[in-house]
Write a protein that holds these residues in place. Sequence first.
Motif, short mmCIF file in Angstrom:
data_model
loop_
_atom_site.label_atom_id
_atom_site.label_comp_id
_atom_site.label_asym_id
_atom_site.label_seq_id
_atom_site.Cartn_x
_atom_site.Cartn_y
_atom_site.Cartn_z
N LEU A 1 0.83 -1.20 0.00
CA LEU A 1 0.00 0.00 0.00
C LEU A 1 0.87 1.25 0.00
CD1 LEU A 1 -2.66 -0.87 2.77
CD2 LEU A 1 -2.85 -1.25 0.30
N ASP A 2 0.34 2.30 -0.59
CA ASP A 2 0.95 3.62 -0.51
C ASP A 2 -0.16 4.66 -0.58
OD1 ASP A 2 3.02 5.52 -0.31
OD2 ASP A 2 3.01 5.81 -2.49
N HIS A 3 -0.19 5.57 0.38
CA HIS A 3 -1.25 6.58 0.46
C HIS A 3 -2.64 5.94 0.38
CE1 HIS A 3 2.26 9.06 -0.76
NE2 HIS A 3 1.70 9.91 0.09
N GLY A 4 -2.79 4.80 1.05
CA GLY A 4 -4.09 4.15 1.17
C GLY A 4 -4.52 3.29 0.01
N ALA A 5 -3.72 3.21 -1.05
CA ALA A 5 -4.10 2.45 -2.25
C ALA A 5 -3.12 1.32 -2.50
CB ALA A 5 -4.16 3.37 -3.46
N VAL A 6 -3.60 0.26 -3.14
CA VAL A 6 -2.74 -0.86 -3.51
C VAL A 6 -1.89 -0.46 -4.71
CG1 VAL A 6 -2.67 -3.24 -4.37
CG2 VAL A 6 -4.37 -2.59 -2.65
N ILE A 7 -0.57 -0.61 -4.57
CA ILE A 7 0.32 -0.31 -5.70
C ILE A 7 0.99 -1.57 -6.24
CG2 ILE A 7 0.77 2.04 -4.91
CD1 ILE A 7 3.59 0.99 -4.01
N PHE A 8 0.87 -2.69 -5.50
CA PHE A 8 1.51 -3.92 -5.96
C PHE A 8 0.88 -5.13 -5.28
CE2 PHE A 8 4.49 -7.38 -5.31
CZ PHE A 8 4.95 -7.61 -6.60
N GLN A 9 0.74 -6.21 -6.04
CA GLN A 9 0.40 -7.52 -5.48
C GLN A 9 1.24 -8.56 -6.23
OE1 GLN A 9 -3.65 -8.67 -4.55
NE2 GLN A 9 -4.43 -6.67 -5.16
N GLY A 10 1.86 -9.46 -5.48
CA GLY A 10 2.67 -10.49 -6.13
C GLY A 10 3.53 -11.24 -5.14
N THR A 11 4.53 -11.94 -5.64
CA THR A 11 5.42 -12.72 -4.79
C THR A 11 6.45 -11.81 -4.14
OG1 THR A 11 7.07 -13.14 -6.52
CG2 THR A 11 5.18 -14.67 -6.40
N PRO A 12 7.10 -12.30 -3.07
CA PRO A 12 8.15 -11.49 -2.44
C PRO A 12 9.27 -11.13 -3.42
CG PRO A 12 7.50 -13.26 -0.97
CD PRO A 12 6.80 -13.50 -2.27
N TYR A 13 9.65 -12.08 -4.28
CA TYR A 13 10.71 -11.80 -5.25
C TYR A 13 10.28 -10.69 -6.20
CZ TYR A 13 13.83 -12.28 -9.23
OH TYR A 13 14.72 -12.02 -10.24
N GLU A 14 9.05 -10.78 -6.70
CA GLU A 14 8.55 -9.76 -7.62
C GLU A 14 8.49 -8.39 -6.94
OE1 GLU A 14 5.64 -12.66 -10.33
OE2 GLU A 14 4.86 -11.62 -8.54
N ALA A 15 8.14 -8.37 -5.65
CA ALA A 15 8.08 -7.11 -4.92
C ALA A 15 9.45 -6.44 -4.85
CB ALA A 15 7.54 -7.34 -3.51
N GLN A 16 10.49 -7.23 -4.63
CA GLN A 16 11.84 -6.69 -4.54
C GLN A 16 12.35 -6.15 -5.88
OE1 GLN A 16 14.49 -9.04 -1.59
NE2 GLN A 16 12.93 -10.51 -2.22
#
Length: 246
Positions: free
Chosen positions: A213-228
Motif C-alpha cells: 500500500l501507498d497513500h491508502g491504495a494498492v500499488i503492488f500484489q505479487g510474490t516477495p521476489y517480484e516485490a523486490q
Amino acid sequence: MALLEVAGLTKRFGGFTAVDNVSFSVAEGEILGLLGPNGSGKSTTFNCIAGMLRPSSGSVKLAGEEIAGLTADATCRRGIGRTFQIPRPFRGLSLLENAALAAHYGASGHITREEALRRAREALRLAQLPEDPETTTQGLGAAGLKKLELARALATQPKLLLADESLGGLDAGEMRQAAEMLKRIRDERGITIVWVEHIMGVLLSVVDRVVVLDHGAVIFQGTPYEAQEDAKVAEVYLGPPEARAA
C-alpha cells in the motif's frame, strides 16, 4: 479457496481518505504480507477488517460471510484474531490469566473456566511463554510482550490471524525468531495469517505473497521476489531514482 476477500474497501475520516478502494484476497493456509511505509493505510485496513473501524464502503468476507461493519467482538467470534502494534496486557493478571481472558472473549458461546485455561495454556505454549499461573508481565521485554500479544490472539482460536507490526521494537535476532514463530504457527496449526509490516527484510523470507500500500491504495500484489524487483515498490521504500542517485 479464499478465506478472506476484501473488495473496494474504503475508509474516510472527514475529507481524508485513509484507505482507498483496496481489494485483495487471502487463500486458506496462506501467509500474506501487507506492506507499506508508515502512514500508508495498513493499520486502518486491519482495523476495518477486524471490526475496530466501520468501513465507509466496500466488502469484507470471511469464508464467504460478509463481516464488514460488524463489531470487534462479533468479528473475533467468527474467527479473526489480531495483535496490536503496541502491546497493552492486563498488568494485574498473570500471563495465563491474560490469555484465558482472551479465550473467553473469542468464544462463540459460553465456555468453562477450565476450557479457557486449556486454550490459554496451548496459546502460551505456541508463543513459547511460561504456562504456569504465577508468571506475571513484570520483566517482560519487547519480545516477551509481543509474544504475549500473539498468545492472546491465538487463545481466541482464530481461523485468520492479523499480525500488526510484530517486528516493531525488536532486534535482528528477535525479528528472525518472531518470523519463524508465525511460520510455525501456520505450518502446525493451519492458521491463515495476514502480517502487516513496514520492515521488509525478514518478512519477505516468510510470506507467500505481498500486497503493498501507498497513500491508502494498492500499488503492488505479487510474490516477495517480484516485490523486490518492482520499481514502484522500490520508489515507495527508497525514494525516487534521482533522490537515490543523489
